[in-house]
Write a protein that holds these residues in place. Sequence first.
Motif, PDB file in Angstrom:
ATOM      1  N   ASN A  63       0.782  -1.135   0.102  1.00 50.42           N
ATOM      2  CA  ASN A  63       0.107   0.169  -0.067  1.00 50.42           C
ATOM      3  C   ASN A  63       0.874   1.263   0.051  1.00 50.42           C
ATOM      4  OD1 ASN A  63      -2.032   1.990   0.511  1.00 50.42           O
ATOM      5  ND2 ASN A  63      -3.012   0.823   2.230  1.00 50.42           N
ATOM      6  N   ILE A  64       1.865   1.353   0.882  1.00 48.55           N
ATOM      7  CA  ILE A  64       2.975   2.488   0.891  1.00 48.55           C
ATOM      8  C   ILE A  64       3.460   2.545  -0.269  1.00 48.55           C
ATOM      9  CG2 ILE A  64       4.860   3.235   2.099  1.00 48.55           C
ATOM     10  CD1 ILE A  64       2.554   4.192   3.673  1.00 48.55           C
ATOM     11  N   ALA A  65       4.153   1.374  -0.912  1.00 45.85           N
ATOM     12  CA  ALA A  65       4.686   1.460  -2.252  1.00 45.85           C
ATOM     13  C   ALA A  65       3.889   2.134  -3.480  1.00 45.85           C
ATOM     14  CB  ALA A  65       5.246   0.060  -2.422  1.00 45.85           C
ATOM     15  N   ALA A  66       2.721   1.762  -3.431  1.00 48.06           N
ATOM     16  CA  ALA A  66       1.860   2.163  -4.122  1.00 48.06           C
ATOM     17  C   ALA A  66       1.531   3.498  -4.460  1.00 48.06           C
ATOM     18  CB  ALA A  66       0.423   1.372  -4.376  1.00 48.06           C
ATOM     19  N   THR A  67       1.006   3.978  -3.066  1.00 50.33           N
ATOM     20  CA  THR A  67       0.892   5.529  -2.771  1.00 50.33           C
ATOM     21  C   THR A  67       2.116   6.248  -2.926  1.00 50.33           C
ATOM     22  OG1 THR A  67       0.859   5.027  -0.579  1.00 50.33           O
ATOM     23  CG2 THR A  67      -1.298   5.319  -1.511  1.00 50.33           C
ATOM     24  N   GLY A  68       3.181   5.751  -2.460  1.00 50.00           N
ATOM     25  CA  GLY A  68       4.291   6.600  -2.896  1.00 50.00           C
ATOM     26  C   GLY A  68       4.730   6.557  -4.231  1.00 50.00           C
ATOM     27  N   GLY A  69       4.434   5.602  -5.157  1.00 49.94           N
ATOM     28  CA  GLY A  69       4.529   5.672  -6.553  1.00 49.94           C
ATOM     29  C   GLY A  69       3.592   6.543  -6.968  1.00 49.94           C
ATOM     30  N   LEU A  70       2.287   7.084  -6.397  1.00 49.70           N
ATOM     31  CA  LEU A  70       1.329   8.065  -7.052  1.00 49.70           C
ATOM     32  C   LEU A  70       1.889   9.173  -6.613  1.00 49.70           C
ATOM     33  CD1 LEU A  70      -1.812   6.278  -5.780  1.00 49.70           C
ATOM     34  CD2 LEU A  70      -1.293   6.746  -8.093  1.00 49.70           C
ATOM     35  N   ALA A  71       2.316   9.301  -5.194  1.00 51.74           N
ATOM     36  CA  ALA A  71       3.124  10.635  -5.090  1.00 51.74           C
ATOM     37  C   ALA A  71       4.089  11.186  -6.045  1.00 51.74           C
ATOM     38  CB  ALA A  71       3.496  10.705  -3.500  1.00 51.74           C
ATOM     39  N   LYS A  72       4.809  10.235  -6.409  1.00 56.42           N
ATOM     40  CA  LYS A  72       5.992  10.764  -7.385  1.00 56.42           C
ATOM     41  C   LYS A  72       5.301  11.126  -8.626  1.00 56.42           C
ATOM     42  CE  LYS A  72      10.281   8.464  -6.029  1.00 56.42           C
ATOM     43  NZ  LYS A  72      10.076   6.866  -5.749  1.00 56.42           N
TER      44      LYS A  72
END
Lengths: 161, 195
Positions: A63-72
Amino acid sequence: MPTSSLVMFEEEFKQITAIIDRLLKEANAKLVFLVDKDGQLIASSGETRDVDTTSLASLTAGNIAATGGLAKLIGEKEFSILFHEGEKDNLHISIVGQRVILVVIFDQRSSLGLVRLRVKKASEELNTIIQKLLHRVEAKPSAQENLLAEISDNDIDKLFH
Amino acid sequence: MSFINYSSREINCKIVYYGPGLCGKTTNLQFIFKKTNPEHRGKMISLATETERTLFFDFLPLSLGDIKGFKTRFHLYTVPGQIFYDASRKLILKGVDGIVFVADSQIERMDANIESFENMQTNLKEQSYDLANIPYVIQYNKRDLPNVVPLSELKKVLNVNGAPDFEAVAATGAGVFETLKAVVKLVLIELKKGT
Ligand SMILES: Nc1nc2c(ncn2[C@@H]2O[C@H](COP(=O)(O)OP(=O)(O)OP(=O)(O)O)[C@@H](O)[C@H]2O)c(=O)[nH]1
Ligand SMILES: [Mg+2]
């Protein structure tokens, strides 16, 4: 290798457990756990018996990895806090020191405001310990900590019986 | 990255199954799940589409027993093989300790194998990993099908570095545990070097 691997020692483990035990009480939460960004469970506190903490840890990291990707993608560094609201239970997820993830599960006995407040304080303390651990890994491990060096081929073969 | 816990005496490692769409990555994990004593594995999580294509990842936690008083735990992940899920593949690769590259032996999938292998190298580089420093093995899957590329040809194209490699029929389980065992061994040897 891009980042050093995380290593946990008795002393730090006790300190971390003490902090999340206290967070559990002070935030009136049901469950608190700390996860490495790679999905490994570091420590947990609360009613963990009926919970699959291994799966929780892996999905939290995903989840954190996916939202981190979205953030970027939208030009943010990362979303340091995520909140998921359920019918009964809520999930508060925050990143500590860019390296580990703190998850708090709570119900109507607590509130988002209280959780936020307690998480903030606990995060600072956890961050100090995590940084200490990372430094300790970078420094040369002592002989006592270097047990892995004794692993033999035979030991590895035996794992699969 | 591995996580060594001297307090609870545990070694945790992450292994990723990489390869083109439909090559059989998920099937590998399903077979391992089916054949492993429930005491030694957790739930398998599959984040998949309606048509059972991997959407984000599959996850299977295994505990393989003790080494020198340390419990060894391996977290197995698969990536989604379909080309347009590249962003997800990058995320899954983070913190990887060992890789199984699963190739599809069918002649018509050769281009997809090569493309996926190159994609893996690109994605590793982006995270400042280098394939040369990461324990990895190769599995030539679907050996049961009639239209397969000869083994020597697969080796020549996909295994120039001479990594340990295995023929497999993941659908029946042939070669699945041999592959897993080989990558686990490489990961532990690497860990031993690192400490
Ligand atoms: N004949 C044959 N079919 C196989 C074999 N291994 C897997 N399959 C089949 O190939 C199809 C795709 O397998 P998956 O394991 O879902 O493939 P995947 O690599 O996870 O695919 P993505 O999730 O899209 O990346 C399924 O229908 C499997 O039953 C094999 O060894 N032989
Ligand atoms: Mg799949």
